[in-house]
Design an enzyme around this catalytic site. Structure first.
Site, PDB file in Angstrom:
ATOM      1  N   CYS A   1       0.563  -0.799  -0.051  1.00 15.74           N
ATOM      2  CA  CYS A   1       0.155   0.049  -0.426  1.00 15.74           C
ATOM      3  C   CYS A   1       1.108   1.321   0.052  1.00 15.74           C
ATOM      4  O   CYS A   1       1.432   1.410   1.000  1.00 15.74           O
ATOM      5  CB  CYS A   1      -1.202  -0.406   1.510  1.00 15.74           C
ATOM      6  SG  CYS A   1      -1.650   0.892   1.581  1.00 15.74           S
TER       7      CYS A   1
ATOM      8  N   CYS B   1      -0.193   3.340   2.653  1.00 12.19           N
ATOM      9  CA  CYS B   1       0.349   3.915   3.909  1.00 12.19           C
ATOM     10  C   CYS B   1       1.642   3.474   4.257  1.00 12.19           C
ATOM     11  O   CYS B   1       2.264   4.426   5.621  1.00 12.19           O
ATOM     12  CB  CYS B   1       0.276   1.294   4.067  1.00 12.19           C
ATOM     13  SG  CYS B   1      -1.519   1.136   3.753  1.00 12.19           S
TER      14      CYS B   1
END
Length: 141
Positions: A62, A65
């Site tokens: 991600c 993230c």
């Protein structure tokens, strides 16, 4: 994890699990508490912690993230002694992701003694994250 005291610059080891809140071994200032947890140790690392716990379910795949990670670490440094940041890799801890119904990452979960008190989905800059944490914590005192 080893962290540097923001007051005196000394390096300190901070365990994932401990009673109380970590303090610098030299000047006794509060230290940022950043830990990682998984399915097997989440209860011990996050739910039993004395300060408020900011859970960061994330994934290596991600991009957002990876962008929000440094901002969360900054928030942990700025709120040392009041907030414990616990990072959970949802790919390695699917039971935690399922338990907290994490459908997208990043999702941030703020807990007080094991109880979820707030959630926020998506990445945000450090000042916005800190404001969200501070407002939520202020409302619980």
């Amino acid at each position: 994890m080893t962290v540097v005291c923001t007051d005196c610059g000394r390096r300190n080891r901070v365990p994932a699990v401990a009673d109380g809140r970590p303090r610098c071994g030299s000047c006794t200032s509060p230290l940022p508490w950043i830990a990682e947890a998984g399915d097997d140790d989440f209860a011990e690392v996050a739910e039993k912690a004395a300060p408020f716990v900011l859970v960061d379910p994330w994934a290596t795949r991600c991009g957002p993230c990876r962008m929000v990670g440094p901002a969360l670490e900054q928030v942990a440094r700025e709120t040392a002694g009041r907030i414990k940041l616990v990072r959970v890799d949802v790919d390695q801890a699917p039971r935690i992701a399922q338990r907290f119904q994490v459908q997208a990452v990043p999702t941030l979960i703020l807990m007080d003694r094991g109880e979820v008190i707030a959630r926020q989905a998506g990445a945000a800059p450090a000042p916005a994250l800190r404001q969200w944490v501070e407002q939520t914590v202020r409302g619980r005192r």
